[in-house]
Design an enzyme around this catalytic site. Structure first.
Site, PDB file in Angstrom:
ATOM      1  CG  ASP A 312      -5.272  67.661-107.330  1.00 37.66           C
ATOM      2  OD1 ASP A 312      -6.168  68.043-108.231  1.00 37.66           O
ATOM      3  OD2 ASP A 312      -3.960  67.968-107.325  1.00 37.66           O
ATOM      4  CE1 TYR A 316      -0.061  62.763-107.839  1.00 35.55           C
ATOM      5  CE2 TYR A 316      -2.448  63.225-108.593  1.00 35.55           C
ATOM      6  CZ  TYR A 316      -1.217  62.762-108.904  1.00 35.55           C
ATOM      7  OH  TYR A 316      -0.725  62.450-110.250  1.00 35.55           O
ATOM      8  CB  VAL A 393      -1.350  69.389-105.504  1.00 32.52           C
ATOM      9  CG1 VAL A 393      -1.352  67.890-105.749  1.00 32.52           C
ATOM     10  CG2 VAL A 393      -2.022  69.625-104.255  1.00 32.52           C
ATOM     11  CE1 TYR A 396      -3.980  74.593-112.766  1.00 30.30           C
ATOM     12  CE2 TYR A 396      -4.972  76.014-111.077  1.00 30.30           C
ATOM     13  CZ  TYR A 396      -4.714  75.663-112.325  1.00 30.30           C
ATOM     14  OH  TYR A 396      -5.313  76.274-113.261  1.00 30.30           O
ATOM     15  CG  ASP A 454     -22.188  66.252 -89.971  1.00 29.95           C
ATOM     16  OD1 ASP A 454     -23.241  66.282 -89.887  1.00 29.95           O
ATOM     17  OD2 ASP A 454     -21.438  65.398 -89.234  1.00 29.95           O
TER      18      ASP A 454
HETATM   19 CU   LIG Z   1      -7.205  75.701-113.848  1.00 31.36          CU
END
Ligand SMILES: [Cu+2]
Length: 649
Positions: A312, A316, A393, A396, A454
């Site tokens: 994702d 995306y 997205v 979801y 980091d």
């Molecule tokens: Cu799921």
């Protein structure tokens, strides 16, 4: 309604060409200036589109050295007629193109999905005679009722696929305007689309199953029933306002300070997270930069939809789909919002109002004791500072939450909700999916996130210890068998630090300062507590495991390198594999007492439940970072009792 929004960002701040700090997100004016530089260099001839456009953060040493860092933007450009893909960096400071590299799709992969790919794919698929015939055989002649879902293609070694920019397309039926299409999958047929040739090059039509009929429209009273009337209001009030301050993107709350960033690919980014001893006292860095720069959602049905696995973030760009949050609905209480500026396919800025939500929450008991000897009865309330955003997205929705607690704890929590991806259920016992409505299946899948942490625990010189707990066998030194110990293993090289969690051993990873000690002479440290859920379940020899190498371990530790930002590599879409963390550790650098980055894989393996349908109650996953000898004692002894309800101490 007692909720109030504190406007943290003014129009001037989002539009200014020279942000206050080198880590501030790119502004609308900067995106336009960068676009002009690219246009002047001849990089934007039509039909070139922006697959990604964002701040190219200044290297850490430049940021730490002072404010004069070169301000740069990075763009992923795709020519939609030729497929030519260029990775461009421009300097806004010098007003020139720093670099422009043309990708070789066979080795580099493809640029992420474009906004315009969604309508383009719909048009291409619906014009294809083979796909239309497959729909007609299933009784669908009116294609205006069909919704198409373009899914990233992966890389499976099929000849010619590696030269194509492609997606695979599944279909759903939306017969009425407000119907929930995900309830009505047209299973067994997929169109493989070449986005450059703008045609379907293959239709797989493997089986026919009835399209499930039951409505999933949870907005429809006929589906959900009348709203219950038994919930009394809960209102959050802070009559004196919140305890945090926001100055531009700089956030201060209690002992914490940090900077807030946002990126079209990574979403929310947190920078220079530090703890301040007492009010305005000694500043102690903890994390230089924290984000979730990748996630993969692999599906577990080996047949027709074996290729279904989306990254994702890398494919995306989760940040691009950031929600604009509603006060009183998404966020309750005394809220400060930050806007987020992302760009469209043509590199034009688009500002999403109220994208990042900042507030503080009561979090139950912080500490409490009633002493049997001295009669002291004390209780303190825990609070946390919450920095979050939500993105949608496809089917979801994901909420990314970072929590900072009074006692120095840092927590990342991801809230997973929205609508399950669906297929038709073949009947009987099916190992790879759950029947969630009559004839409707939700295939098993994983959501595997990668956190990039980091770390700068009391400075740049850090190291990592793996800590396991165990009991000792009965022996001369342990005659009654009650002994328990920690086993501490220092992870000194990158190759040694690709690790799995082990719940049975209570395994944690401790990030220690190799320069600063506490009053006991032990290193100041923060410990990562993993959830110890399964890593990638795809076979290690699978094409997916090659592309999602980061997800094959819970922990990786690398020496800081400016250009190592994405755990599955810079270009994830159709990448043949091997990029990202497995490549980062190939040089097997020393990670003991130097500037290091922790990468943590976490997330659920989701065998859907009927209760997840038609809209899924939030599922949670995440990890916790706790101070471990970072302080000399409980740092919250100075938290006062709540003024109105508790006896004074
Ligand atoms: Cu799921």
């Amino acid at each position: 309604m007692t909720d109030t929004a504190v406007r943290a960002d003014d129009a001037d701040r989002t539009s200014r060409e020279h942000p206050a700090h080198p880590l501030d997100p790119a502004t609308a004016a900067e995106y336009l200036a960068g676009r002009n530089i690219m246009a002047a260099a001849g990089l934007l001839a039509d039909p070139v589109r922006f697959a990604y456009y964002g701040l190219e953060e200044a290297p850490k040493d430049e940021v730490l050295a002072g404010p004069a860092a070169d301000r740069r933007l990075r763009a992923f450009l795709v020519n939609t007629s030729t497929g030519d893909s260029t990775d461009v960096v421009v300097s806004l400071t010098r007003r020139d193109v720093v670099s422009a590299r043309t990708l070789d799709p066979r080795t580099d992969g493809q640029m992420p999905i474009l906004d315009s790919d969604f309508p383009a794919v719909d048009e291409i698929v619906k014009a294809d005679p083979d796909w239309r015939a497959a729909m007609a055989r299933r009784g669908y002649h009116d294609l205006s009722q069909i919704r198409t879902a373009p899914i990233t293609a992966g890389a499976f070694g099929v000849p010619d696929d590696d030269r194509r920019r492609m997606v695979r397309v599944l279909a759903f039926v939306q017969a009425r305007e407000h119907d929930l299409a995900w309830a009505h999958p047209v299973d067994g047929v997929a169109a493989y689309v070449d986005l450059v040739e703008k045609k379907v090059f293959k239709v797989t039509d493997e089986f026919e199953l009835p399209v499930p009929a039951e409505s999933g429209d949870y907005d429809d009273e006929a589906v959900r029933g009348p709203h219950r009337s038994t919930l009394k209001p809960i209102e959050i009030t802070q009559p004196e306002g919140p305890s945090f301050t926001l100055d531009g993107h700089a956030l201060r709350w209690q002992n914490w300070s940090m900077r807030i960033g946002f990126d079209a690919r990574e979403g929310l980014t947190l920078h220079q997270i530090a703890w301040h001893d007492h009010d305005g006292g000694h500043k102690r860095p903890v994390i230089y930069r924290a984000s979730i720069p990748e996630m993969v959602v692999p599906y577990g049905d080996p047949k027709f939809r074996y290729w279904q696995a989306y990254f994702d973030t890398g494919e995306y760009l989760v940040g691009k789909f950031v929600n604009s949050l509603e006060l009183g609905c998404d966020c309750l209480g005394e809220i400060a919002y930050l806007d987020a500026t992302v760009t469209d396919d043509s590199g034009q800025p688009r500002t999403v109002p109220n994208a990042i939500c900042i507030h503080e929450e009561d979090f139950g008991i912080l500490w409490k004791h009633t002493d049997i000897f001295n009669g002291s009865a004390q209780s303190r309330r825990q609070r946390r500072l919450v920095v979050s955003y939500f993105t949608t997205v496809g089917n979801y929705d994901y909420g990314f939450y970072w929590y900072f607690y009074l006692d120095g704890t840092i927590e990342c929590e991801i809230k997973l909700t929205g609508v399950l991806f669906t297929s038709a259920h073949p009947g009987g016992d099916h190992p790879y999916s759950t029947e969630v409505a009559p004839g409707l299946a939700a295939p098993v899948h994983q959501h595997l996130f990668s956190a990039r942490l980091d770390m700068t625990v009391d400075g740049l010189a850090n190291a990592v210890e793996e800590v396991d707990v165990s009991g000792l066998p009965i022996g001369p030194d342990n005659p009654y068998g009650n002994a328990m110990v920690q086993t501490v293993t220092r992870l000194t090289r990158e190759s040694q630090a690709a690790r799995r969690a082990d719940g049975a051993r209570g395994r944690t990873w401790r990030v220690i300062s190799t320069e600063h000690a506490n009053r006991f002479g032990r290193p100041a440290s923060y410990t990562l507590y993993p959830e110890s859920a399964p890593v990638l379940l795809a076979d290690p020899a699978s094409p997916l495991a090659a592309r999602a190498g980061f997800a094959t371990h819970h922990l990786w530790v690398t020496k800081y390198e400016t250009d190592q930002r994405y755990p599955a590599g810079d270009f994830v879409n159709q990448h043949p594999g091997g990029a990202g963390l497995p490549a980062f550790i190939a040089a097997d650098k020393d990670i003991d007492g130097t500037d290091i980055v922790l990468w943590h894989t976490f997330g659920p393996t989701h065998f859907p439940r009927p209760e997840d349908w038609p809209v899924m109650p939030v599922a949670r996953c995440g990890f916790v970072l706790k101070p471990t000898g970072f302080f000399d004692r409980n740092p919250t002894l100075d938290v006062p009792p709540s003024p109105h309800h508790c006896p004074p101490s």
